[in-house]
Design an enzyme around this catalytic site. Structure first.
Site, PDB file in Angstrom:
ATOM      1  CG  HIS A 115       0.093   2.156  -9.189  1.00  0.00           C
ATOM      2  ND1 HIS A 115      -0.121   1.704  -7.900  1.00  0.00           N
ATOM      3  CD2 HIS A 115      -1.036   2.850  -9.522  1.00  0.00           C
ATOM      4  CE1 HIS A 115      -1.321   2.109  -7.490  1.00  0.00           C
ATOM      5  NE2 HIS A 115      -1.895   2.797  -8.438  1.00  0.00           N
TER       6      HIS A 115
ATOM      7  CG  ASP B 184      -2.058   0.966   1.115  1.00  0.00           C
ATOM      8  OD1 ASP B 184      -2.348   1.408  -0.013  1.00  0.00           O
ATOM      9  OD2 ASP B 184      -2.654   1.303   2.154  1.00  0.00           O
TER      10      ASP B 184
ATOM     11  CG  LEU C  59       9.907 -16.714  -4.121  1.00  0.00           C
ATOM     12  CD1 LEU C  59       9.695 -16.767  -2.610  1.00  0.00           C
ATOM     13  CD2 LEU C  59      10.264 -15.292  -4.552  1.00  0.00           C
TER      14      LEU C  59
END
Ligand code: FPP
Length: 248
Positions: A38, A21, A132
């Site tokens: 962003h 956020d 991962l």
């Protein structure tokens, strides 16, 4: 900014989930459009994925687009979709090199067709990677995830594939988008707000939650190491006492 914190390689959280956020506010503070936040946020994604791989995190779940984010202005939604698509296209070779496996959770049928295609292709091309697991939550909402699990379970009961007695926590867990993944150990939210915003509502029951004021575009290696160091300093009791755990 502080330097990277020392982290204990023997106690790395298996699954880290992040609510990324603060992109919009960070950009606005700089008198730039929200989409700029962003864009820089994608650089944080790249750095955090790298760190997670390097430190031995097994699963990294990133809340990239919530089911509520569809309500944002269409220019922001399409900007985010464009960033997601270009991220997937540009990162594939790095994912293959670092053995990162991409998966996703959420109502991905709602994504634009071209984004769905790139997403599916990246998932397929990285399916054999054993490093991962990068799990992108896209058009994801925790409540609707539970609703779809309940519907699926109810239809299995109606079809007499399972009985009512078989409905328990494990069965519900196995019907969520995250079926087969370990629960998050550490849930991080950047950007200064202290709420879950419909993220992993069932799965985060025992997650250690870490809130930080750092905005996502500035959440990089040192901030991530601080979150992990704090996690490592906490005692996870899962309802037991410290004495029962042998540490009190
Ligand atoms: C929240 O910031 C962030 C989002 C809604 C999107 C997160 C997306 C990215 C970091 C980029 C794309 C993702 C990937 C995986 C390539 P906000 O806009 O709600 O910030 P604000 O609270 O300051 O308005």
């Amino acid at each position: 900014m502080v330097d990277q914190q020392p982290i204990d390689p023997a106690r790395i959280p298996t699954h880290v989930a992040i609510i990324m956020d603060g992109n919009g506010r960070w950009a606005q503070q700089k008198h730039r459009p929200r989409l700029y936040g962003h864009k820089v946020g994608v650089e944080s994604v790249q750095e955090i994925v790298e760190c997670a791989s390097e430190w031995g995190v097994k699963v990294l779940t990133l809340y990239a687009f919530s089911s509520e984010n569809w309500k944002r202005p269409s220019v922001e939604v399409s900007g985010l979709m464009g960033l997601l698509k270009s991220y997937l296209l540009s990162e594939l070779s790095k994912m293959l090199k670092n053995r990162v496996r991409l998966i996703s959770i959420g109502d991905t049928q709602r994504l634009p067709r071209d984004v769905q295609e790139v997403l599916e292709r990246t998932i397929e091309e990285t399916a054999e990677n054993d490093g991962l697991i990068l799990n992108l939550a896209l058009s994801y909402g925790g409540r609707s995830e539970i609703v779809q699990a309940v519907r699926q379970i109810a239809s299995e009961v109606l079809a007499e594939q399972i009985s009512l007695d078989e409905i328990g926590e494990k069965l519900i867990t196995d019907h969520l988008y995250t079926a087969g993944l370990p629960e998050p150990d550490l849930l991080i939210r950047t950007g200064g707000e202290a709420r879950l915003s419909n993220f992993l509502l069932w799965q985060a029951s025992y997650a250690e939650i870490y809130f930080t004021d750092t905005m996502w575009p500035e959440f990089r290696r040192s901030a991530f190491s601080q979150a992990i160091a704090e996690y490592q300093g906490r005692e996870r009791r899962f309802g037991r006492t410290s004495a029962q755990l042998g540490s009190g």
